[in-house]
Design a protein around this motif. Structure first.
Motif, PDB file in Angstrom:
ATOM      1  N   GLN B  43      40.512  42.943  41.545  1.00  0.00           N
ATOM      2  CA  GLN B  43      39.545  43.653  40.702  1.00  0.00           C
ATOM      3  C   GLN B  43      39.922  43.611  39.216  1.00  0.00           C
ATOM      4  O   GLN B  43      39.076  43.408  38.352  1.00  0.00           O
ATOM      5  CB  GLN B  43      39.413  45.106  41.164  1.00  0.00           C
ATOM      6  N   GLU B  44      41.188  43.764  38.930  1.00  0.00           N
ATOM      7  CA  GLU B  44      41.618  43.842  37.534  1.00  0.00           C
ATOM      8  C   GLU B  44      41.553  42.491  36.823  1.00  0.00           C
ATOM      9  O   GLU B  44      41.532  42.429  35.607  1.00  0.00           O
ATOM     10  CB  GLU B  44      43.072  44.318  37.469  1.00  0.00           C
ATOM     11  N   THR B  45      41.565  41.421  37.592  1.00  0.00           N
ATOM     12  CA  THR B  45      41.663  40.095  36.974  1.00  0.00           C
ATOM     13  C   THR B  45      40.425  39.249  37.253  1.00  0.00           C
ATOM     14  O   THR B  45      40.452  38.035  37.087  1.00  0.00           O
ATOM     15  CB  THR B  45      42.898  39.345  37.508  1.00  0.00           C
ATOM     16  N   THR B  46      39.350  39.886  37.688  1.00  0.00           N
ATOM     17  CA  THR B  46      38.122  39.143  37.958  1.00  0.00           C
ATOM     18  C   THR B  46      37.126  39.362  36.832  1.00  0.00           C
ATOM     19  O   THR B  46      37.027  40.453  36.275  1.00  0.00           O
ATOM     20  CB  THR B  46      37.527  39.589  39.311  1.00  0.00           C
ATOM     21  N   VAL B  47      36.435  38.296  36.486  1.00  0.00           N
ATOM     22  CA  VAL B  47      35.381  38.384  35.482  1.00  0.00           C
ATOM     23  C   VAL B  47      34.102  37.848  36.103  1.00  0.00           C
ATOM     24  O   VAL B  47      34.073  36.733  36.619  1.00  0.00           O
ATOM     25  CB  VAL B  47      35.711  37.545  34.227  1.00  0.00           C
ATOM     26  N   GLY B  48      33.045  38.645  36.042  1.00  0.00           N
ATOM     27  CA  GLY B  48      31.758  38.223  36.574  1.00  0.00           C
ATOM     28  C   GLY B  48      30.827  37.802  35.451  1.00  0.00           C
ATOM     29  O   GLY B  48      30.990  38.222  34.304  1.00  0.00           O
ATOM     30  N   THR B  92      30.006  33.537  38.832  1.00  0.00           N
ATOM     31  CA  THR B  92      28.658  33.824  38.335  1.00  0.00           C
ATOM     32  C   THR B  92      27.837  34.286  39.530  1.00  0.00           C
ATOM     33  O   THR B  92      28.151  33.975  40.684  1.00  0.00           O
ATOM     34  CB  THR B  92      27.962  32.588  37.734  1.00  0.00           C
ATOM     35  N   TYR B  93      26.796  35.017  39.234  1.00  0.00           N
ATOM     36  CA  TYR B  93      25.869  35.485  40.262  1.00  0.00           C
ATOM     37  C   TYR B  93      24.500  35.133  39.703  1.00  0.00           C
ATOM     38  O   TYR B  93      24.140  35.585  38.622  1.00  0.00           O
ATOM     39  CB  TYR B  93      26.033  36.994  40.435  1.00  0.00           C
ATOM     40  N   GLN B  94      23.757  34.271  40.382  1.00  0.00           N
ATOM     41  CA  GLN B  94      22.534  33.738  39.784  1.00  0.00           C
ATOM     42  C   GLN B  94      21.395  33.648  40.795  1.00  0.00           C
ATOM     43  O   GLN B  94      21.604  33.280  41.942  1.00  0.00           O
ATOM     44  CB  GLN B  94      22.799  32.326  39.241  1.00  0.00           C
ATOM     45  N   GLY B  95      20.198  33.918  40.318  1.00  0.00           N
ATOM     46  CA  GLY B  95      19.011  33.753  41.152  1.00  0.00           C
ATOM     47  C   GLY B  95      18.557  32.302  41.166  1.00  0.00           C
ATOM     48  O   GLY B  95      19.144  31.435  40.513  1.00  0.00           O
TER      49      GLY B  95
END
Ligand code: TPP
Ligand code: SF4
Ligand code: SF4
Ligand code: SF4
Ligand code: MG
Lengths: 76, 247, 353
Positions: B43-48, B92-95
């Motif tokens: 969690q501390e080292t993740t970038v979305g 990334t989270y993408q439609g």
């Protein structure tokens, strides 16, 4: 019946529920339903209305609003 | 008797109500990502990187460092972040409008360069946020506000199978298609999301999980009906499975 | 240090960026600036940096967005058509208040235009280009040495104002060879790069959110006003110009960049002829130095804006002059630079009319 299965219960965070019914459809034991109550967002939250939950988590896994917690009840 | 809590909100998922429509399965996909982040302890080292689309507010729901990118450009943003900070886990989270239409070049080239990032691709066969217009993934015959009589191949071409297309490239490490329409699919989806993040952490290059997802609102269906429709109509055209796995 | 080296303009710009601490470059080839990415692709790996050729300018600028979000010094370079493609991303960078440097080696337009030098992107550079109420800090060097000096400062300015800084050059500057010296920029107090960057959550105890979305109108208005205050502060503190022989000038040429270099020779030629000519040369074109035009002496008869465009900076000159004296225009376009004689003749014509 279902002696080999775990016993459980679910807690629905009613304020988070959007009444979508996905959990009701997912429950293999048919122990969930949409209640008659109305939450502060205007939705009728889901509820466990009878015994028979086997703690399978299918309802929680399918809830898009993370509105369900599942508990396993262990006989000690 | 003793009660043991066996399912609860993942830590990385903020304790807030989402803006999604009732029964929209974006929420399930979010939760899977959050669970994997928790399980991997990152969690501390993740970038979305949030998309432009219904999921733009994912930055309010997944509790990690976040960018909000321009429409379709997430993979470019993620590329630079990861190149500069290889120690971070970047996703990334993408439609499908974001990724398969306006951002097709960015995702294809990130995949082709083997960027060590993870892409969570939500295919709901529609432009959700803007009100139900046709997407590149809209099925033939499926109605949308910009193809009111149903998509016709003559006019709009065929729905695009992104996972298969990107799997033709040499560089990607992991590419899979899953669904969040029913519990059994969700359990498989979780495994794929986890594999995708693990691929990145192992430095094995680009990973992408295409998640077939519902849009009850713009499909004009009740949430449960929408999950049935996804199973009956989408899965036959968009087969589930792994198209590329790390060696 | 203190040593002059003969370098091609584009390479000098690239080296200056590296010496300023830039380690990350994302770009896409376009003439006449290709020596910048080429130089970067060679040099950055030597200094532990990353050069990445993007698939388009759209991708480059969004990589800059992602890179700037990490707090590191990042840049891109391009020329007019490429800058057009970047405009969306530049707007997002400005909206998200990210520091970065963008080098724009302008060529003639519109459309594909030509590959020769021009100043026809002044509006694009100073009036946005992208959407929304945002500004770039735009530095317009006139010599290679000045281009190097301003580049060395540009990264500091970008970090101080958390805003993209554009180096507005042209093909002449990019292609010319000149001896330059790399001097460190004047020391300034810089914000901690970790303040708002991603990747420092554990240290900061708080997550980073890099975004430009403010759906609530009150929040967006507050954000817009915050940006405006920043642009006003830039205008207060960073506006730069050079006044050349203006004190007793009757005819004042306004010119920037390469054009100013030519105009300077024209002013000297006119002075030799006994004509009281001078020049105001904006060094920042946003913020624009209105004051030297507002404060022109009462002896000034006319101002002549000279540009390699059909007349763009002249709008700012007019705002500065505010109707006190006539402002006229002389320009060459299409990749053609005005000659010393042409500018001098344009001034002579003013006297006759
Ligand atoms: C450059 C640009 N063009 C168009 C839009 C408008 N827009 C916002 S979301 C969207 C489509 C989103 O659809 P999709 O990516 O499928 O996401 P969903 O909402 O279905 O999850 C569009 C076209 C925009 N924000 N920016
Ligand atoms: S845990 Fe299983 S049995 Fe219990 S309510 Fe949920 S779905 Fe039904
Ligand atoms: S799935 Fe969740 S939101 Fe939907 S009805 Fe059940 S508890 Fe409510
Ligand atoms: S419009 Fe569709 S995709 Fe968007 S939140 Fe509603 S159901 Fe989900
Ligand atoms: Mg969509």
């Amino acid at each position: 019946m279902y002696l080999w299965m775990a016993k459980g219960r679910v807690k629905v965070f009613e304020g988070r529920c959007k009444s979508c019914g996905l959990c009701v459809a997912a429950c293999p034991m048919k122990v969930l339903r949409i209640s008659e109550r109305i939450n502060d967002k205007g939705y009728r939250p889901a509820e466990q209305f009878k015994e028979g939950c086997i703690a399978c988590k299918m309802c929680a896994v399918t809830c898009p609003d993370v509105a369900i917690e599942v508990f396993r009840i262990d006989e000690v | 008797m003793k009660e043991v809590r066996i399912f609860e909100r993942p830590r990385s998922m903020a304790d807030v109500t989402t803006h999604y429509c009732p029964g929209c399965t974006h929420g399930i996909a979010h939760r899977l990502v959050a669970e994997v982040i928790d399980e991997l302890g990152i969690q501390e080292t993740t970038v979305g990187v949030a998309p432009v689309g219904c999921a733009v507010f994912i930055y309010n729901y997944i509790d990690t460092d976040m960018y909000e990118a321009a429409h379709g450009r997430g993979p470019a943003v993620a590329t630079a972040c990861k190149r500069i900070r290889p120690d971070l886990t970047v996703f990334t989270y993408q439609g499908d409008g974001d990724l398969a239409s306006i951002g097709l070049a960015e995702v294809a080239h990130a995949a082709n360069r083997g960027e060590n990032i993870t892409v969570i691709f939500i295919n709901n066969a529609i432009y959700g946020m803007t009100g139900g217009q046709m997407a590149p993934t809209t099925l033939l015959g499926q109605k949308a506000t910009t193809c009111p009589l149903g998509r016709e191949a003559k006019v709009n071409g065929y729905p695009m199978r992104v996972a298969e297309m990107l799997a033709t490239l040499a560089a990607p490490g992991y590419i899979a298609r899953v669904s969040v329409a029913k519990p059994k699919f969700i359990l498989e989806a979780k495994k794929a999301v986890r594999k995708a993040f693990e691929t990145q952490i192992a430095g094995k290059g680009f990973s992408l999980v295409e998640i077939l997802s519902t849009c009850p609102t713009n499909w004009g269906m009740l949430p449960v009906e929408a999950t049935d429709w996804l199973v009956e109509k989408m899965i036959p055209f968009y087969p589930l499975g792994e198209f590329k796995v790390p060696e | 240090m203190g040593e002059k080296v003969l370098m091609k303009g584009n390479e000098a710009l690239a080296e200056a960026a590296i010496q300023a601490g830039c380690r990350y470059f994302f770009g896409y080839p376009i003439t006449p600036q290709n020596e910048i990415p080429e130089y970067m692709s060679r040099r950055l790996p030597e200094v532990g940096g990353v050069y990445l050729q993007a698939e388009s300018e759209v991708a480059s600028i969004n990589m800059v967005f992602g890179g700037a979000g990490t707090g590191e010094r990042v840049m891109t370079s391009s020329s007019s058509p490429g800058i057009s493609l970047m405009s969306e991303g530049i707007s997002y960078i400005a909206g998200a208040e990210l520091p970065c440097v963008i080098m724009n080696i302008v060529r003639g337009g519109p459309g594909l235009g030509g590959i020769l030098p021009a100043q026809s992107d002044y509006f694009q550079a100073t009036r946005g280009g992208g959407h929304g109420d945002y500004r770039l800090l735009v530095l317009a060097p006139s010599t290679l040495q000045e281009a190097v000096d301003l580049t060395m400062e540009a990264f500091d300015l970008a970090e101080i104002y958390r805003n993209p800084v554009m180096i507005l050059g042209d093909g002449f500057m990019g292609q010319m060879m000149e001896a330059v010296e790399f001097k460190p920029a004047p020391e300034r107090k810089l914000p901690d790069k970790r303040d708002r960057a991603v990747g420092y959550r554990a240290r900061r105890g708080k997550r980073a959110l890099v975004k430009s979305l403010y759906l609530d109108p009150a929040a967006l208005e507050a954000h817009n006003m915050k940006l405006k205050a920043k642009y006003d502060l830039m205008a207060d503190r960073e506006t730069r110009h050079e006044s050349y022989l203006v004190d007793d000038a009757e005819y004042v040429v306004a010119a920037y960049g390469t054009t100013a270099r030519i105009a300077r020779s024209a002013v000297r030629l006119l002075r030799d002829e006994g004509i009281a000519a001078g020049m105001v040369r904006p060094i920042t074109v946003f913020p624009f130095p209105y004051a030297p035009f507002q404060n022109l002496g009462s002896q000034v008869k006319e101002v002549l804006a000279v540009e390699m465009s059909c007349g763009q900076m002249i709008d700012d000159v007019r705002i500065g002059v505010a109707g006190k004296v006539p402002v006229s225009f002389f320009g060459r376009v299409g990749g053609v630079a005005p000659t010393v004689d042409e500018i001098a003749e344009a001034v002579r014509r003013l006297r006759k009319s």
